[in-house]
Write a protein that holds these residues in place. Structure first.
Motif, mmCIF file in Angstrom:
data_model
loop_
_atom_site.group_PDB
_atom_site.id
_atom_site.type_symbol
_atom_site.label_atom_id
_atom_site.label_comp_id
_atom_site.label_asym_id
_atom_site.label_seq_id
_atom_site.Cartn_x
_atom_site.Cartn_y
_atom_site.Cartn_z
ATOM 1 N N SER A 49 -4.054 -6.484 13.086
ATOM 2 C CA SER A 49 -2.806 -5.739 12.955
ATOM 3 C C SER A 49 -2.854 -4.761 11.779
ATOM 4 O O SER A 49 -1.931 -3.991 11.567
ATOM 5 N N ARG A 50 -3.926 -4.826 10.980
ATOM 6 C CA ARG A 50 -4.040 -3.927 9.827
ATOM 7 C C ARG A 50 -5.358 -3.159 9.899
ATOM 8 O O ARG A 50 -6.390 -3.611 9.388
ATOM 9 N N PRO A 51 -5.306 -1.988 10.510
ATOM 10 C CA PRO A 51 -6.543 -1.238 10.768
ATOM 11 C C PRO A 51 -7.370 -0.991 9.510
ATOM 12 O O PRO A 51 -8.601 -0.947 9.586
ATOM 13 N N LEU A 52 -6.719 -0.847 8.349
ATOM 14 C CA LEU A 52 -7.472 -0.518 7.142
ATOM 15 C C LEU A 52 -8.059 -1.751 6.457
ATOM 16 O O LEU A 52 -8.694 -1.635 5.419
ATOM 17 N N PHE A 53 -7.836 -2.916 7.067
ATOM 18 C CA PHE A 53 -8.408 -4.134 6.490
ATOM 19 C C PHE A 53 -9.577 -4.640 7.314
ATOM 20 O O PHE A 53 -10.148 -5.695 7.042
ATOM 21 N N GLY B 157 2.811 -9.302 0.004
ATOM 22 C CA GLY B 157 4.031 -10.078 0.258
ATOM 23 C C GLY B 157 5.296 -9.244 0.359
ATOM 24 O O GLY B 157 6.405 -9.794 0.393
ATOM 25 N N LYS B 158 5.162 -7.935 0.444
ATOM 26 C CA LYS B 158 6.343 -7.037 0.439
ATOM 27 C C LYS B 158 7.316 -7.373 1.575
ATOM 28 O O LYS B 158 8.518 -7.516 1.350
ATOM 29 N N SER B 159 6.776 -7.509 2.784
ATOM 30 C CA SER B 159 7.652 -7.735 3.951
ATOM 31 C C SER B 159 8.255 -9.133 3.965
ATOM 32 O O SER B 159 9.288 -9.356 4.598
ATOM 33 N N GLY C 190 4.878 0.271 3.327
ATOM 34 C CA GLY C 190 3.497 0.011 3.737
ATOM 35 C C GLY C 190 2.601 0.274 2.519
ATOM 36 O O GLY C 190 2.943 1.086 1.649
ATOM 37 N N GLY C 191 1.461 -0.402 2.474
ATOM 38 C CA GLY C 191 0.603 -0.343 1.291
ATOM 39 C C GLY C 191 0.107 1.042 0.911
ATOM 40 O O GLY C 191 -0.236 1.299 -0.241
ATOM 41 N N GLY C 192 0.096 1.984 1.886
ATOM 42 C CA GLY C 192 -0.462 3.295 1.597
ATOM 43 C C GLY C 192 0.578 4.356 1.264
ATOM 44 O O GLY C 192 0.243 5.533 1.089
ATOM 45 N N GLU D 75 -9.012 1.670 -5.641
ATOM 46 C CA GLU D 75 -8.505 3.051 -5.776
ATOM 47 C C GLU D 75 -6.987 3.036 -6.005
ATOM 48 O O GLU D 75 -6.449 3.815 -6.788
ATOM 49 N N ARG D 76 -6.312 2.125 -5.316
ATOM 50 C CA ARG D 76 -4.848 2.142 -5.347
ATOM 51 C C ARG D 76 -4.215 1.456 -6.552
ATOM 52 O O ARG D 76 -3.088 1.797 -6.913
ATOM 53 N N MET D 77 -4.901 0.479 -7.119
ATOM 54 C CA MET D 77 -4.256 -0.304 -8.191
ATOM 55 C C MET D 77 -3.635 0.569 -9.287
ATOM 56 O O MET D 77 -2.473 0.385 -9.649
ATOM 57 N N PHE E 87 -0.168 8.570 11.705
ATOM 58 C CA PHE E 87 0.565 7.452 11.101
ATOM 59 C C PHE E 87 1.202 7.889 9.786
ATOM 60 O O PHE E 87 2.367 7.594 9.499
ATOM 61 N N ARG E 88 0.435 8.617 8.963
ATOM 62 C CA ARG E 88 0.946 9.042 7.643
ATOM 63 C C ARG E 88 2.124 10.007 7.792
ATOM 64 O O ARG E 88 3.028 10.027 6.959
ATOM 65 N N GLU E 89 2.108 10.806 8.849
ATOM 66 C CA GLU E 89 3.244 11.716 9.076
ATOM 67 C C GLU E 89 4.505 10.922 9.403
ATOM 68 O O GLU E 89 5.590 11.226 8.918
ATOM 69 N N ALA F 161 9.728 -0.669 6.142
ATOM 70 C CA ALA F 161 9.384 0.719 6.490
ATOM 71 C C ALA F 161 8.483 0.795 7.727
ATOM 72 O O ALA F 161 8.654 1.679 8.570
ATOM 73 N N ASP F 162 7.546 -0.158 7.860
ATOM 74 C CA ASP F 162 6.670 -0.128 9.040
ATOM 75 C C ASP F 162 7.451 -0.438 10.324
ATOM 76 O O ASP F 162 7.166 0.133 11.374
ATOM 77 N N GLU F 163 8.429 -1.346 10.217
ATOM 78 C CA GLU F 163 9.260 -1.651 11.397
ATOM 79 C C GLU F 163 10.060 -0.410 11.806
ATOM 80 O O GLU F 163 10.187 -0.083 12.975
HETATM 81 C C1 S3P Z 1 -1.324 0.309 5.284
HETATM 82 C C2 S3P Z 1 -0.600 -0.857 5.143
HETATM 83 C C3 S3P Z 1 0.163 -1.460 6.235
HETATM 84 C C4 S3P Z 1 0.548 -0.400 7.263
HETATM 85 C C5 S3P Z 1 -0.659 0.385 7.702
HETATM 86 C C6 S3P Z 1 -1.338 1.106 6.540
HETATM 87 C C7 S3P Z 1 -2.099 0.813 4.129
HETATM 88 O O1 S3P Z 1 1.345 -2.080 5.739
HETATM 89 O O2 S3P Z 1 1.522 0.466 6.733
HETATM 90 O O3 S3P Z 1 -1.548 -0.502 8.327
HETATM 91 O O4 S3P Z 1 -2.498 1.986 4.107
HETATM 92 O O5 S3P Z 1 -2.285 0.015 3.177
HETATM 93 P P1 S3P Z 1 1.330 -3.432 4.865
HETATM 94 O O6 S3P Z 1 1.083 -3.046 3.432
HETATM 95 O O7 S3P Z 1 2.683 -4.005 5.063
HETATM 96 O O8 S3P Z 1 0.247 -4.303 5.410
#
Ligand code: S3P
Length: 169
Positions: free
Chosen positions: A120-124, A15-17, A81-83, A136-138, A59-61, A34-36
């Protein structure tokens, strides 16, 4: 209120955004997604496009460039972004200038429900991989959090109000 820079962290779908603009409006701060911003500086139209064409590393860069650019920002609520937490330098830059980190915590079931548009969320895309990332992230989110807000079953407005009460308390 003493805090001039709020950083929302948490897993995809936390719910961050959605919370950032509500919180920013209540505090009369600017909301920064930040993603925008990453899309603005990169010229790409979607995060999925960056992952597909350039890969996660690129993307990370870009994500790191955005974090650096927000180092001296003030009167802002930043939806990350979540990562973002995977690179400690990102958190260093974000926390700079008196940043307060708010972890929006949601259960994996809840984020799965919320992230309906997985394209829209490649890692999901793969649920097993997403679950592994989640676990891993919690602890990393917890490590950086000044405040933790549980968001399951709450509206963005509820969460925003709760953050304001915590900051005032
Ligand atoms: C990511 C989360 C995404 C976005 C990208 C990578 C992540 O943002 O930055 O797809 O690694 O968790 P949201 O957390 O807003 O979905």
């Amino acid at each position: 209120m003493l805090h001039k820079k709020l950083i929302l962290i948490g897993f995809m779908g936390a719910g961050k955004s959605t919370v950032a603009p509500l919180l920013a409006e209540a505090l009369r701060f600017e909301a920064v997604d930040a993603d925008e911003r990453l899309l603005q500086i990169s010229g790409y139209t979607s995060i999925a496009e960056i992952f597909a064409q350039k890969g996660e590393r690129a993307f990370r860069e870009l994500e790191a460039r955005v974090a650096t650019s927000l180092r001296d920002s003030s009167s802002v609520v930043i939806a990350t972004g979540g990562g973002v937490i995977h690179q400690p330098e990102n958190m260093h830059h974000l926390i700079c200038n008196g940043g307060v980190v708010v972890f929006l915590r949601a259960s994996f079931d809840e984020v799965t429900r919320r992230v309906k548009d997985i394209s829209s969320r490649p890692l999901f895309k793969e649920s097993t991989r997403a679950a592994a990332l989640y676990h891993e992230r919690m602890p990393i989110y917890c490590k950086y959090a000044d405040l933790v807000v549980d968001t399951d079953g709450k509206t963005a407005k509820d969460v925003s109000s709760e953050i304001i009460s915590l900051l005032q308390g």
